[in-house]
Design a protein around this motif. Structure first.
Motif, PDB file in Angstrom:
ATOM      1  N   UNK A   1       3.962  -4.724   0.800  1.00 18.80           N
ATOM      2  CA  UNK A   1       3.122  -3.585   0.425  1.00 18.80           C
ATOM      3  C   UNK A   1       3.129  -3.425  -1.091  1.00 18.80           C
ATOM      4  N   UNK A   2       4.273  -3.725  -1.704  1.00 23.35           N
ATOM      5  CA  UNK A   2       4.388  -3.603  -3.159  1.00 23.35           C
ATOM      6  C   UNK A   2       3.390  -4.523  -3.846  1.00 23.35           C
ATOM      7  N   UNK A   3       3.350  -5.791  -3.457  1.00 26.80           N
ATOM      8  CA  UNK A   3       2.414  -6.741  -4.072  1.00 26.80           C
ATOM      9  C   UNK A   3       0.968  -6.334  -3.799  1.00 26.80           C
ATOM     10  N   UNK A   4       0.693  -5.886  -2.583  1.00 26.23           N
ATOM     11  CA  UNK A   4      -0.678  -5.455  -2.256  1.00 26.23           C
ATOM     12  C   UNK A   4      -1.072  -4.238  -3.094  1.00 26.23           C
ATOM     13  N   UNK A   5      -0.120  -3.329  -3.297  1.00 23.39           N
ATOM     14  CA  UNK A   5      -0.397  -2.163  -4.128  1.00 23.39           C
ATOM     15  C   UNK A   5      -0.696  -2.598  -5.563  1.00 23.39           C
ATOM     16  N   UNK A   6       0.090  -3.524  -6.072  1.00 26.57           N
ATOM     17  CA  UNK A   6      -0.166  -4.025  -7.427  1.00 26.57           C
ATOM     18  C   UNK A   6      -1.542  -4.665  -7.523  1.00 26.57           C
ATOM     19  N   UNK A   7      -1.915  -5.487  -6.553  1.00 26.13           N
ATOM     20  CA  UNK A   7      -3.227  -6.133  -6.610  1.00 26.13           C
ATOM     21  C   UNK A   7      -4.347  -5.089  -6.536  1.00 26.13           C
ATOM     22  N   UNK A   8      -4.105  -4.014  -5.793  1.00 22.19           N
ATOM     23  CA  UNK A   8      -5.047  -2.895  -5.703  1.00 22.19           C
ATOM     24  C   UNK A   8      -5.232  -2.246  -7.082  1.00 22.19           C
TER      25      UNK A   8
ATOM     26  N   UNK B   1       7.954   1.200  -4.433  1.00 25.03           N
ATOM     27  CA  UNK B   1       7.612   1.579  -3.069  1.00 25.03           C
ATOM     28  C   UNK B   1       8.910   1.667  -2.269  1.00 25.03           C
ATOM     29  N   UNK B   2       8.903   2.484  -1.242  1.00 25.19           N
ATOM     30  CA  UNK B   2      10.090   2.599  -0.414  1.00 25.19           C
ATOM     31  C   UNK B   2       9.841   3.452   0.807  1.00 25.19           C
ATOM     32  N   UNK B   3      10.799   3.417   1.701  1.00 29.66           N
ATOM     33  CA  UNK B   3      10.652   4.086   2.981  1.00 29.66           C
ATOM     34  C   UNK B   3      11.039   5.546   3.009  1.00 29.66           C
ATOM     35  N   UNK B   4      11.666   6.035   1.954  1.00 34.87           N
ATOM     36  CA  UNK B   4      12.180   7.399   1.968  1.00 34.87           C
ATOM     37  C   UNK B   4      12.073   8.048   0.591  1.00 34.87           C
ATOM     38  N   UNK B   5      11.832   9.343   0.585  1.00 32.71           N
ATOM     39  CA  UNK B   5      11.797  10.071  -0.689  1.00 32.71           C
ATOM     40  C   UNK B   5      13.167  10.101  -1.344  1.00 32.71           C
TER      41      UNK B   5
ATOM     42  N   UNK C   1       6.160   3.956   1.753  1.00 32.46           N
ATOM     43  CA  UNK C   1       5.572   2.908   2.588  1.00 32.46           C
ATOM     44  C   UNK C   1       4.555   3.472   3.572  1.00 32.46           C
ATOM     45  N   UNK C   2       4.839   4.655   4.118  1.00 27.70           N
ATOM     46  CA  UNK C   2       3.943   5.249   5.122  1.00 27.70           C
ATOM     47  C   UNK C   2       2.573   5.607   4.544  1.00 27.70           C
ATOM     48  N   UNK C   3       2.477   5.678   3.214  1.00 31.44           N
ATOM     49  CA  UNK C   3       1.203   6.001   2.567  1.00 31.44           C
ATOM     50  C   UNK C   3       0.384   4.763   2.232  1.00 31.44           C
ATOM     51  N   UNK C   4       0.898   3.595   2.599  1.00 24.20           N
ATOM     52  CA  UNK C   4       0.229   2.327   2.347  1.00 24.20           C
ATOM     53  C   UNK C   4      -0.064   1.656   3.689  1.00 24.20           C
ATOM     54  N   UNK C   5      -1.346   1.484   4.004  1.00 21.89           N
ATOM     55  CA  UNK C   5      -1.744   0.872   5.263  1.00 21.89           C
ATOM     56  C   UNK C   5      -2.479  -0.419   4.970  1.00 21.89           C
TER      57      UNK C   5
ATOM     58  N   UNK D   1      -4.656   3.291   0.587  1.00 24.84           N
ATOM     59  CA  UNK D   1      -3.636   4.221   0.108  1.00 24.84           C
ATOM     60  C   UNK D   1      -4.046   5.620   0.537  1.00 24.84           C
ATOM     61  N   UNK D   2      -3.105   6.382   1.080  1.00 17.31           N
ATOM     62  CA  UNK D   2      -3.379   7.760   1.500  1.00 17.31           C
ATOM     63  C   UNK D   2      -3.960   8.543   0.318  1.00 17.31           C
ATOM     64  N   UNK D   3      -4.829   9.511   0.586  1.00 17.36           N
ATOM     65  CA  UNK D   3      -5.553  10.207  -0.488  1.00 17.36           C
ATOM     66  C   UNK D   3      -4.695  10.801  -1.615  1.00 17.36           C
ATOM     67  N   UNK D   4      -3.653  11.540  -1.310  1.00 18.16           N
ATOM     68  CA  UNK D   4      -2.821  12.139  -2.370  1.00 18.16           C
ATOM     69  C   UNK D   4      -2.178  11.099  -3.268  1.00 18.16           C
ATOM     70  N   UNK D   5      -1.465  10.136  -2.687  1.00 15.92           N
ATOM     71  CA  UNK D   5      -0.883   9.071  -3.504  1.00 15.92           C
ATOM     72  C   UNK D   5      -1.937   8.229  -4.221  1.00 15.92           C
ATOM     73  N   UNK D   6      -3.092   8.033  -3.608  1.00 17.14           N
ATOM     74  CA  UNK D   6      -4.149   7.251  -4.254  1.00 17.14           C
ATOM     75  C   UNK D   6      -4.598   7.934  -5.543  1.00 17.14           C
ATOM     76  N   UNK D   7      -4.730   9.240  -5.490  1.00 10.38           N
ATOM     77  CA  UNK D   7      -5.129  10.002  -6.678  1.00 10.38           C
ATOM     78  C   UNK D   7      -4.058   9.917  -7.769  1.00 10.38           C
TER      79      UNK D   7
END
Length: 185
Positions: free
Chosen positions: A16-23, A108-112, A142-146, A155-161
């Motif tokens: 998810x980290x690499x995909x987020x970076x490419x995004x 990125x990670x699974x927990x706050x 992680x849950x905000x990345x699908x 990316x979920x709306x809040x984190x995407x913003x």
């Protein structure tokens, strides 16, 4: 615009980290930056673990860092710190490899519970390597990345913003740095 090296410190090919970076790379490219992705997991393990500074892949990675004006560093968080894979690369770079660079740290990670890993684990090492300007980073759950079946990241709306905002701040810092260099150079 600037040359940006986008470094993924995830050991996973389906990260998810690499995909987020490419995004985020796509956003930076749309703003006119040249973005070069670097997935640390593609570097030879024997070179990273054996601290082979002269291995051609390590020499190329070091050259990419040297040539970049900005660096985005993304990592999954394990045990409240950045990945060991990322540490292996950072350990092979020259002590002040980030001197003169603008850096955007992401995690990125699974927990706050891991949210402070950027400020307490990653930021200090980036600073010790001479980063001129470390912009505010961002931690994404992680849950905000699908990832869809076709590999597209949503990316979920809040984190995407929030990610758009920190990416745009990074882009503005790069543009400001270039303008300052042009005015003084």
């Amino acid at each position: 615009m600037a040359t940006v090296l986008s470094v993924s410190g995830s050991p996973s090919a389906t990260s998810r980290t690499a995909r987020l970076l490419r995004h985020l790379d796509a956003r930076l490219a749309a703003q006119g930056h040249e973005v070069i992705p670097l997935d640390v997991r593609t570097l030879p393990a024997e070179a990273l673990l054996g601290a082979d500074f002269r291995h051609p892949a390590v020499v190329r990675a070091t050259a990419l860092v040297e040539q970049a004006e900005g660096i985005v560093v993304g990592t999954p968080v394990y045990k409240a710190a950045y990945s060991g894979l990322l540490k292996s690369l950072l350990d092979l770079l020259p002590q002040y490899a980030l001197a003169g660079k603008t850096v955007l740290p992401l995690a990125t990670g699974g927990s706050t519970a891991h949210v402070l890993a950027i400020d307490y684990a990653l930021r200090p090492v980036l600073s010790s390597m001479g980063a001129t300007h470390i912009v505010p980073g961002w931690f994404t759950l992680d849950k905000d990345l699908t990832v869809t079946d076709d590999g597209t990241l949503t990316v979920a709306p809040g984190p995407a913003e929030a990610l758009a905002q920190v990416t745009d701040q990074f882009s503005a810092a790069l543009s400001g740095r270039r303008a300052l260099l042009a005015a003084t150079g």
